[in-house]
Design a protein around this motif. Structure first.
Motif, PDB file in Angstrom:
ATOM      1  N   GLY A  64      20.727   2.416   1.581  1.00  0.00           N
ATOM      2  CA  GLY A  64      19.695   1.578   2.181  1.00  0.00           C
ATOM      3  C   GLY A  64      18.527   2.380   2.699  1.00  0.00           C
ATOM      4  O   GLY A  64      17.361   2.013   2.491  1.00  0.00           O
ATOM      5  N   GLY A  65      18.824   3.503   3.376  1.00  0.00           N
ATOM      6  CA  GLY A  65      17.752   4.349   3.890  1.00  0.00           C
ATOM      7  C   GLY A  65      16.922   4.975   2.794  1.00  0.00           C
ATOM      8  O   GLY A  65      15.691   5.063   2.899  1.00  0.00           O
ATOM      9  N   ALA A  66      17.590   5.412   1.716  1.00  0.00           N
ATOM     10  CA  ALA A  66      16.858   6.007   0.599  1.00  0.00           C
ATOM     11  C   ALA A  66      15.978   4.972  -0.089  1.00  0.00           C
ATOM     12  O   ALA A  66      14.847   5.278  -0.495  1.00  0.00           O
ATOM     13  N   THR A  67      16.466   3.748  -0.213  1.00  0.00           N
ATOM     14  CA  THR A  67      15.660   2.687  -0.816  1.00  0.00           C
ATOM     15  C   THR A  67      14.441   2.396   0.038  1.00  0.00           C
ATOM     16  O   THR A  67      13.326   2.224  -0.474  1.00  0.00           O
ATOM     17  N   PHE A  68      14.631   2.337   1.347  1.00  0.00           N
ATOM     18  CA  PHE A  68      13.518   2.085   2.273  1.00  0.00           C
ATOM     19  C   PHE A  68      12.443   3.161   2.160  1.00  0.00           C
ATOM     20  O   PHE A  68      11.242   2.866   2.148  1.00  0.00           O
ATOM     21  N   ALA A  69      12.877   4.421   2.079  1.00  0.00           N
ATOM     22  CA  ALA A  69      11.914   5.519   2.071  1.00  0.00           C
ATOM     23  C   ALA A  69      11.290   5.752   0.697  1.00  0.00           C
ATOM     24  O   ALA A  69      10.096   6.041   0.590  1.00  0.00           O
ATOM     25  N   ALA A  70      12.102   5.637  -0.368  1.00  0.00           N
ATOM     26  CA  ALA A  70      11.607   5.957  -1.710  1.00  0.00           C
ATOM     27  C   ALA A  70      10.920   4.775  -2.385  1.00  0.00           C
ATOM     28  O   ALA A  70       9.961   4.957  -3.142  1.00  0.00           O
ATOM     29  N   PHE A  71      11.408   3.552  -2.111  1.00  0.00           N
ATOM     30  CA  PHE A  71      10.861   2.354  -2.758  1.00  0.00           C
ATOM     31  C   PHE A  71      10.649   1.254  -1.714  1.00  0.00           C
ATOM     32  O   PHE A  71      11.414   0.278  -1.672  1.00  0.00           O
ATOM     33  N   LEU A  78      13.759  -7.069  -1.476  1.00  0.00           N
ATOM     34  CA  LEU A  78      15.207  -7.279  -1.527  1.00  0.00           C
ATOM     35  C   LEU A  78      15.738  -7.822  -0.203  1.00  0.00           C
ATOM     36  O   LEU A  78      16.446  -8.832  -0.170  1.00  0.00           O
ATOM     37  N   PHE A  79      15.378  -7.166   0.895  1.00  0.00           N
ATOM     38  CA  PHE A  79      15.983  -7.538   2.174  1.00  0.00           C
ATOM     39  C   PHE A  79      15.352  -8.780   2.789  1.00  0.00           C
ATOM     40  O   PHE A  79      15.957  -9.407   3.656  1.00  0.00           O
ATOM     41  N   SER A  80      14.173  -9.138   2.356  1.00  0.00           N
ATOM     42  CA  SER A  80      13.614 -10.409   2.820  1.00  0.00           C
ATOM     43  C   SER A  80      14.108 -11.567   1.957  1.00  0.00           C
ATOM     44  O   SER A  80      14.476 -12.627   2.465  1.00  0.00           O
ATOM     45  N   GLY A  81      14.142 -11.366   0.648  1.00  0.00           N
ATOM     46  CA  GLY A  81      14.596 -12.424  -0.249  1.00  0.00           C
ATOM     47  C   GLY A  81      16.084 -12.701  -0.155  1.00  0.00           C
ATOM     48  O   GLY A  81      16.529 -13.845  -0.246  1.00  0.00           O
ATOM     49  N   PHE A  82      16.881 -11.644   0.050  1.00  0.00           N
ATOM     50  CA  PHE A  82      18.336 -11.784   0.136  1.00  0.00           C
ATOM     51  C   PHE A  82      18.791 -11.728   1.588  1.00  0.00           C
ATOM     52  O   PHE A  82      19.902 -11.291   1.882  1.00  0.00           O
ATOM     53  N   TYR A  83      17.963 -12.194   2.491  1.00  0.00           N
ATOM     54  CA  TYR A  83      18.202 -11.982   3.924  1.00  0.00           C
ATOM     55  C   TYR A  83      19.549 -12.542   4.373  1.00  0.00           C
ATOM     56  O   TYR A  83      20.337 -11.844   5.021  1.00  0.00           O
ATOM     57  N   LEU A  84      19.845 -13.805   4.045  1.00  0.00           N
ATOM     58  CA  LEU A  84      21.064 -14.438   4.547  1.00  0.00           C
ATOM     59  C   LEU A  84      22.339 -13.782   4.001  1.00  0.00           C
ATOM     60  O   LEU A  84      23.245 -13.456   4.780  1.00  0.00           O
ATOM     61  N   PRO A  85      22.472 -13.564   2.684  1.00  0.00           N
ATOM     62  CA  PRO A  85      23.702 -12.900   2.219  1.00  0.00           C
ATOM     63  C   PRO A  85      23.845 -11.477   2.739  1.00  0.00           C
ATOM     64  O   PRO A  85      24.953 -11.053   3.084  1.00  0.00           O
ATOM     65  N   LEU A  86      22.736 -10.737   2.841  1.00  0.00           N
ATOM     66  CA  LEU A  86      22.827  -9.370   3.351  1.00  0.00           C
ATOM     67  C   LEU A  86      23.143  -9.362   4.843  1.00  0.00           C
ATOM     68  O   LEU A  86      23.861  -8.476   5.330  1.00  0.00           O
ATOM     69  N   LEU A  87      22.620 -10.350   5.579  1.00  0.00           N
ATOM     70  CA  LEU A  87      22.965 -10.462   6.996  1.00  0.00           C
ATOM     71  C   LEU A  87      24.446 -10.770   7.157  1.00  0.00           C
ATOM     72  O   LEU A  87      25.124 -10.207   8.039  1.00  0.00           O
ATOM     73  N   LEU A  88      24.978 -11.640   6.302  1.00  0.00           N
ATOM     74  CA  LEU A  88      26.406 -11.964   6.360  1.00  0.00           C
ATOM     75  C   LEU A  88      27.252 -10.723   6.067  1.00  0.00           C
ATOM     76  O   LEU A  88      28.278 -10.492   6.728  1.00  0.00           O
ATOM     77  N   ILE A  89      26.825  -9.923   5.097  1.00  0.00           N
ATOM     78  CA  ILE A  89      27.540  -8.674   4.811  1.00  0.00           C
ATOM     79  C   ILE A  89      27.514  -7.758   6.030  1.00  0.00           C
ATOM     80  O   ILE A  89      28.542  -7.176   6.412  1.00  0.00           O
ATOM     81  N   LEU A  90      26.350  -7.630   6.664  1.00  0.00           N
ATOM     82  CA  LEU A  90      26.216  -6.765   7.833  1.00  0.00           C
ATOM     83  C   LEU A  90      27.127  -7.221   8.967  1.00  0.00           C
ATOM     84  O   LEU A  90      27.824  -6.411   9.587  1.00  0.00           O
ATOM     85  N   VAL A  91      27.142  -8.531   9.234  1.00  0.00           N
ATOM     86  CA  VAL A  91      28.006  -9.063  10.292  1.00  0.00           C
ATOM     87  C   VAL A  91      29.473  -8.782   9.971  1.00  0.00           C
ATOM     88  O   VAL A  91      30.255  -8.379  10.850  1.00  0.00           O
ATOM     89  N   THR A 294       5.708  11.978  -0.330  1.00  0.00           N
ATOM     90  CA  THR A 294       6.886  11.475   0.378  1.00  0.00           C
ATOM     91  C   THR A 294       8.151  11.740  -0.423  1.00  0.00           C
ATOM     92  O   THR A 294       9.169  12.195   0.120  1.00  0.00           O
ATOM     93  N   LEU A 295       8.097  11.467  -1.715  1.00  0.00           N
ATOM     94  CA  LEU A 295       9.267  11.678  -2.560  1.00  0.00           C
ATOM     95  C   LEU A 295       9.632  13.158  -2.650  1.00  0.00           C
ATOM     96  O   LEU A 295      10.815  13.516  -2.712  1.00  0.00           O
ATOM     97  N   LYS A 296       8.620  14.017  -2.631  1.00  0.00           N
ATOM     98  CA  LYS A 296       8.883  15.458  -2.686  1.00  0.00           C
ATOM     99  C   LYS A 296       9.617  15.927  -1.433  1.00  0.00           C
ATOM    100  O   LYS A 296      10.593  16.683  -1.509  1.00  0.00           O
ATOM    101  N   ILE A 297       9.147  15.484  -0.253  1.00  0.00           N
ATOM    102  CA  ILE A 297       9.808  15.859   0.998  1.00  0.00           C
ATOM    103  C   ILE A 297      11.236  15.325   1.020  1.00  0.00           C
ATOM    104  O   ILE A 297      12.179  16.027   1.433  1.00  0.00           O
ATOM    105  N   MET A 298      11.417  14.087   0.577  1.00  0.00           N
ATOM    106  CA  MET A 298      12.752  13.499   0.544  1.00  0.00           C
ATOM    107  C   MET A 298      13.688  14.280  -0.370  1.00  0.00           C
ATOM    108  O   MET A 298      14.881  14.444  -0.077  1.00  0.00           O
TER     109      MET A 298
END
Length: 333
Positions: A64-71, A78-91, A294-298
């Motif tokens: 998740g962190g790599a996706t946030f930083a790289a893309f 992804l996290f706005s469109g799939f908010y409810l299922p991803l929130l359920l997974i997190l809970v 950014t990608l180079k530093i990562m």
């Protein structure tokens, strides 16, 4: 190869590692009701993953962190469109972790039963929902010209995605059953082997249907090769289970997961989230990536930190490698 392509591969590796490790983790949680006959056997199952379950979840945080930083555009859509299922997974992941730690804090029967229910359902639901989520990512969703998902939650429950959820649920449970056979002794081990043989047949049918559907939609040569690897590895895993070779069975069931996830990412590339409204509106590895700097530093940070994490986690599995059984569980539990 551009840096954004490199990071697409790295993120695919992180998700593959997560599903390989957390897959048997979820499977063991599901088995607390399918395999265990009493509370002591449930304790045995939980103890097989007790030292490693939290380390397995680090792969999700890294992905998740790599996706946030790289893309960042991919992450936002992804996290706005799939908010409810991803929130359920997190809970579920939060409640599941609490259940592992709190279940044995009191001897009250109702207290322990409630936490056992939490372990089961909070293992089953994420195992299913991750398949639904990735099924939608590969199949494509309604993304507009502003890179925003404009569909609803019910749009995510399409036949392809639901089949993907069934595949991850059955495959993770099979993977967990093989892991239990590898990590236990006595009756639990024997019943795990018998259950793995029955569950493997269902898994093979569901996985073959889903992967063939994926191949029919995308038709890439590399995808066909990975499909063959996944199916042959699953069949070989079943053969190893039948012969009582749990180590080989676990490695082969893990290879099935690796090949299946790799096939999904191969089918997806160069997109990261295809648009069903207009292919020109699809998110790709190029148009959703961060800046080259950014990608180079990562890349430098990942190159230094990743080997350390892998060595530490490998050492953890080595330390807790021995089998356990009901005779290791104190009477008080």
């Amino acid at each position: 190869m551009e840096l954004h392509d490199v990071w697409f591969v790295l993120i695919a590796v992180l998700w593959t590692g997560y599903f390989f490790l957390e897959g048997f983790d979820f499977g063991v949680g599901v088995l607390t009701k399918l395999l265990a006959r009493d509370r002591r056997e449930k304790r045995v199952l939980v103890n097989t993953i007790g030292p490693v379950w939290d380390g397995n979840e680090v792969w999700l945080l890294s992905a998740g962190g790599a996706t946030f930083a790289a893309f960042p555009d991919w992450y936002a859509t992804l996290f706005s469109g799939f908010y409810l299922p991803l929130l359920l997974i997190l809970v579920c992941l939060i409640v599941r972790g609490v259940a592992f730690e709190y279940r044995a804090k009191r001897s009250d029967d109702r207290w322990q039963t409630n936490w056992e229910h939490a372990i089961f359902w909070c293992s089953l639901l994420p195992a299913f929902l991750w398949g639904v989520a990735f099924g939608n990512i590969v199949h494509g969703v309604a993304i507009d010209a502003d890179k925003e998902y404009i569909g609803g939650v019910l749009d995510l429950l399409n036949p392809y995605a639901l089949l993907g959820g069934l595949v991850t649920l059955t495959l993770f449970t099979f993977h967990g059953t093989v892991f239990v056979g590898l990590k236990t002794v006595g009756e639990v081990r024997e019943r795990a082997r018998a259950l793995a043989l029955r569950l493997g047949a269902l898994t093979a049918v569901a996985a073959l249907g889903f992967l063939l559907w994926t191949q029919a939609d995308h038709g890439k040569t590399a995808g066909a090769v990975l499909l063959a690897v996944a199916v042959l590895a699953l069949l070989a895993a079943l053969g190893a289970v039948a012969k009582g070779r749990e180590g080989w069975a676990f490695a082969l069931s893990g290879l099935t997961i690796v090949a299946s996830v790799a096939m999904l990412f191969v089918s997806l590339f160069p997109d990261v989230m295809p648009s069903t409204l207009d292919p020109a509106w699809s998110l790709t590895a190029a148009n959703s990536a961060s800046s080259p700097y950014t990608l180079k530093i990562m890349t430098w940070c990942a190159g230094i930190a990743t080997p350390v994490v892998l060595l530490y986690q490998g050492w953890t599995y080595w330390v807790f490698r021995k089998r356990i059984g009901t005779h290791h569980i104190a009477e008080a539990h």
